[in-house]
Scaffold this active site. Structure first.
Site, mmCIF file in Angstrom:
data_model
loop_
_atom_site.group_PDB
_atom_site.id
_atom_site.type_symbol
_atom_site.label_atom_id
_atom_site.label_comp_id
_atom_site.label_asym_id
_atom_site.label_seq_id
_atom_site.Cartn_x
_atom_site.Cartn_y
_atom_site.Cartn_z
ATOM 1 C CE LYS A 189 -3.993 -2.091 1.946
ATOM 2 N NZ LYS A 189 -4.832 -2.178 3.129
ATOM 3 C CB ILE A 242 1.093 6.419 2.714
ATOM 4 C CG1 ILE A 242 0.578 7.851 2.855
ATOM 5 C CG2 ILE A 242 2.231 6.168 3.704
ATOM 6 C CD1 ILE A 242 -0.175 8.096 4.123
ATOM 7 C CB CYS A 243 -1.373 3.443 -1.189
ATOM 8 S SG CYS A 243 -2.617 3.178 -2.457
ATOM 9 C CG LEU A 244 -3.305 8.902 1.643
ATOM 10 C CD1 LEU A 244 -3.304 10.391 1.362
ATOM 11 C CD2 LEU A 244 -3.441 8.652 3.114
ATOM 12 C CE1 TYR A 278 -0.368 4.811 -5.608
ATOM 13 C CE2 TYR A 278 -0.428 6.241 -3.678
ATOM 14 C CZ TYR A 278 -1.106 5.524 -4.661
ATOM 15 O OH TYR A 278 -2.439 5.502 -4.687
#
Lengths: 168, 666
Positions: free
Chosen positions: A110, A117-119, A112
């Site tokens: 999760k 962070i991948c929200l 990139y």
């Protein structure tokens, strides 16, 4: 996720909303915006301290375009600390800042590249709806906070993240 | 402008850093706290007390402190239940800690669930003192009511502070009562005044009412006054509302009165003493005159002086042989019973031998035998007895009674004797009793009283005996007659006495009279039969003469022109006059013979004849006599009618109608 929502809502109510819609490029209005950002952050930190929920340190460069600091998460009575950094994009505040935890880069799906962070899916629409009222404080509270709460225990269990002694 | 903004941003950034660096406040959630504390308590690491609502904890030390604070705030007295409310701590903890406080703090006590400290007891003592100052007196009961504390505690508080904080005295008789000396003095002064003013016995209750003073205070004051000898009087009883205060003045007066009365009258009447307010006169008299030798009677006590007086009089009476009404000598309050007692006593004392001849009449009158004899004298002197005796014999009553007695009992002579012995015996007994009384020295008292009683008895029995006698014997004197006669002699005496005397005298008189009568009878008995015969022949002669007279007159009448009115009239007159004489003589004779009536036969009238007729029984020939009587009383009796009836009538009296004697007619 109602609990999260509840707590996030509560958190949100603690952070004052912003008014000025200005990015770093707007020479005139950006300090104004920055002032508001700081004020919101101060309020948020105060709130966190008060509720015994202090979980980050943050500072910015002089212009307020680049932010860095630390955040931590307590699991099993152990404090796991991570560096945090992000830039204010030119499109800010229309787009949310992309918070990154470089230490965890490549350790979780999760995320990139570059540790951003991948929200969650619903954060972005939420932000979009609240331009220009949301600021950095909101991004921290609604973006990084929940992410840590979900991802860190998982990472620790997987053994990806190991507790480091002598954490300041 | 922008520069300014940037300055501000810088400042804010610094603020932000500061905010981040400031320490996080360490707070625990409520739940956590509770858990932690539970854990601690479980591990005995912590000793705390929950509040009742469970939201707070306090340490025992703090509770003790709180209790002490509350105690102070509440003026030294607090209810443990209230305390548990205000402190919000369970009562059990509070009482446990209160006990600790009690132990640790000097002067602190728990009473009836209330914590009380030294200050409060001092406060009570001060208040008690104030109250005492205003009221003068205080009881523990009052205090209990005001302070709502047990009396024992208050008692101890007051006693502890007595003489220190409380200026008062404890009642000696009741240690629950306290006085100030001022109060006692006031009471004493009041009592002194009141009791000095009282002159007659007064119930304590009344005094209390009048003075508006408590009974207890009264006795308290009274006692101290008595100790100081400031009261002139005594109480009949200690305590109790119905005891009576008797002032000495009164007692003194009473005694004086009694003394004076006794000095003057030589007796004391119990009723009078009671009227004076002496409740137990007998005891009083005994106490008051211990050595005087009073004689106690039912209504009064009599002094020796009176007794002596009486004794003298009695002796004098005995000597002179008269009578004495003791009632006149003794005070009128004495009942006859008392007098009888006294007289008995006096007689006992009289050593005079002649005392034996005394009789007591009407319970109070002493009569000597001699006096009775004296009384009887007039009867002898006036010849009344003689007269009566003769009368009774002459009327034939005596005879009749003799006959009757013979019929009833058979053998009259013996019976007579018997009667006599009876009378004799009675007399003897009387004498014996009397001597018994006279020689009183050796004999016990009992026998004497007995003898007197017997005497009384005898008197009554004697009375009855007299009655019997009068039935069997002849009653020459009735009590009434004697009474009337005695009344003449003793004009100044009461009727009762006369009556009793009469009763006493009558049988004696009767006896004497009866003896007299017997004498008369014996004398006349010899001459009686002869006299009768003489009477009879006299009558026969008289009748014969009269009848001849009638016949002659009748013959003479016939010479009058017949069928003339005159002849008839003369005939009627003849019958009424001469015939009446004949009839009268006849009736008189018969009356005397048959009816024991003393009829003067020569003076008999028509009425007397009728009377005789009613008294003759039919078998004695009443029929014939009635016929004769009728003829004589009819309108116009003829000589023939008269002659016809007179013959039968004569037969009744054993008289004969002689045939007409031709010789004599000529």
């Amino acid at each position: 996720m109602a609990g999260v929502d509840d707590s996030s809502k509560k958190t949100l109510s603690a952070i004052p909303l912003l008014k000025t819609k200005a990015g770093p490029r707007d020479k005139e209005l950006w300090p104004q915006r920055l002032k508001e950002e700081y004020q919101a952050l101060i309020q948020y930190v105060h709130h966190n301290k008060k509720t015994d929920n202090d979980w980050f340190r943050l500072e910015s460069n002089k212009e307020g375009t680049r932010w860095f600091g630390k955040c931590w998460f307590i699991y099993d009575l152990l404090k796991y600390e991570f560096d945090v950094e992000f830039d204010i994009a030119v499109t800010f505040p229309t787009t949310a800042p992309e918070i990154a935890l470089p230490e965890l880069d490549g350790k979780t799906a999760k995320m990139y590249r570059g540790g951003k962070i991948c929200l969650s899916d619903h954060f972005k629409p939420l932000w979009a709806r609240n331009v220009p009222k949301f600021g950095i404080a909101h991004a921290m509270a609604l973006g990084l906070g929940p992410w840590l709460a979900v991802e860190v225990p998982d990472l620790i269990q997987k053994g990806v993240v190991v507790y480091k002694e002598k954490v300041v | 402008m922008t520069a300014l903004d940037w300055e501000e941003v810088k400042r804010l950034a610094a603020d932000f850093q500061r905010a981040q660096l400031s320490s996080t406040s360490q707070t625990l959630s409520e739940r956590n706290c509770i858990e932690i504390i539970n854990k601690l308590i479980e591990l005995n690491l912590l000793d705390v007390i929950f509040t009742t609502d469970g939201k707070e904890y306090i340490t025992p030390q703090y509770l003790v402190k709180e209790i002490k604070d509350e105690l102070y705030v509440n003026g030294g007295r607090i209810n443990l239940v209230e305390l548990s409310h205000t402190l919000n701590v369970d009562l059990s903890h509070v009482s446990a800690k209160a006990a600790e406080v009690e132990r640790s703090t000097p002067g602190c006590v728990i009473i009836m669930g209330q914590l009380i400290d030294q200050n409060y007891t001092t406060h009570i003592a001060q208040e008690v003192n104030d109250r005492l100052k205003s009221h003068g007196k205080i009881t523990v009961a009052d205090l209990t009511r005001t302070y709502d504390l047990p009396s024992d505690f208050l008692q101890s508080v007051v006693e502890k502070n007595l003489g220190k904080l409380i200026d008062a005295k404890q009642d000696k008789s009741d240690n629950r009562v306290f006085y100030t000396s001022a109060f006692v003095e006031k009471n004493k002064a009041e009592m002194r005044g009141v009791l000095t003013a009282i002159t007659r016995p007064t119930q304590v209750a009344n005094i209390l009412q009048a003075c508006d003073i408590q009974e207890r205070d009264f006795y308290f004051a009274f006692e101290s006054l008595t100790e100081e000898k400031q009261i002139s009087g005594v109480l009949t009883a200690k305590q109790g509302g119905n005891s009576i205060f008797i002032p000495y003045v009164y007692t003194k007066q009473q005694n004086e009165w009694v003394d004076n009365f006794y000095k003057q009258n030589h007796y004391l009447e119990y009723d009078g003493l009671i009227r004076l307010g002496i409740s137990e006169p007998v005891m009083f008299v005994r106490r008051h005159f211990p050595n005087v030798g009073l004689i106690e009677l039912t209504t009064c006590a009599v002094g020796p002086h009176l007794i002596n007086l009486l004794e003298n009089s009695v002796e004098e009476t005995l000597l002179t042989g008269s009578y004495l009404d003791t009632m006149m000598m003794l005070p009128s309050v004495l009942t006859t019973e008392d007098i009888a007692k006294l007289v008995e006593l006096v007689l006992k004392r009289c050593k005079n031998k002649s005392a034996g001849n005394v009789q007591i009449l009407c319970e109070t009158v002493l009569v000597t035998e001699k006096f009775i004899q004296e009384l009887m004298k007039p009867f002898h002197e006036k010849g009344i007895i003689q007269q009566k005796a003769e009368e009774v014999v002459a009327s034939g009553q005596y005879m009749q009674i003799l006959v009757e007695r013979k019929l009833n009992k058979g053998g009259g002579g013996r019976d007579d004797h018997h009667e006599d012995t009876k009378a004799e015996r009675r007399e003897e007994r009387r004498r014996k009793a009397a001597t018994g009384k006279g020689g009183g020295g050796t004999q016990g008292r009992e026998t004497k009283t007995k003898s007197v009683k017997k005497k009384h008895f005898e008197k009554k029995g004697g009375g009855r005996g007299d009655h019997e006698d009068s039935e069997g014997r002849l009653e020459l004197f009735t009590v009434d007659e004697v009474e009337a006669e005695l009344g003449k002699q003793l004009a100044e005496e009461t009727e009762d006495l006369v009556k009793e005397l009469a009763e006493q005298v009558t049988p004696l008189l009767n006896r004497v009279a009866a003896e007299e009568a017997a004498r008369v009878f014996e004398r006349s008995a010899a001459t009686g039969a002869e006299a009768r015969r003489k009477h009879h022949s006299q009558l026969q002669e008289f009748v014969d003469m009269k009848l001849i007279e009638i016949r002659l007159c009748e013959k003479g009448l016939k010479h009058f022109p017949s069928n003339g009115e005159l002849q008839a009239k003369l005939g009627t007159h003849l019958v009424k006059s001469v015939g009446g004489d004949v009839a009268n003589a006849l009736f008189g004779f018969i009356g005397r013979e048959m009816c024991s009536r003393s009829v003067d036969w020569e003076a008999t009238s028509i009425e007397a004849r009728a009377k005789v007729l009613t008294e003759i029984s039919p078998d004695q020939g009443r029929e014939h006599l009635t016929k004769l009587h009728k003829v004589l009383t009819s309108q116009a009796p003829t000589v023939d009618e008269f002659m016809a009836t007179v013959e039968q009538a004569f037969a009744v009296a054993d008289l004969i109608v002689k045939k007409p004697d031709k010789k004599k007619e000529k």
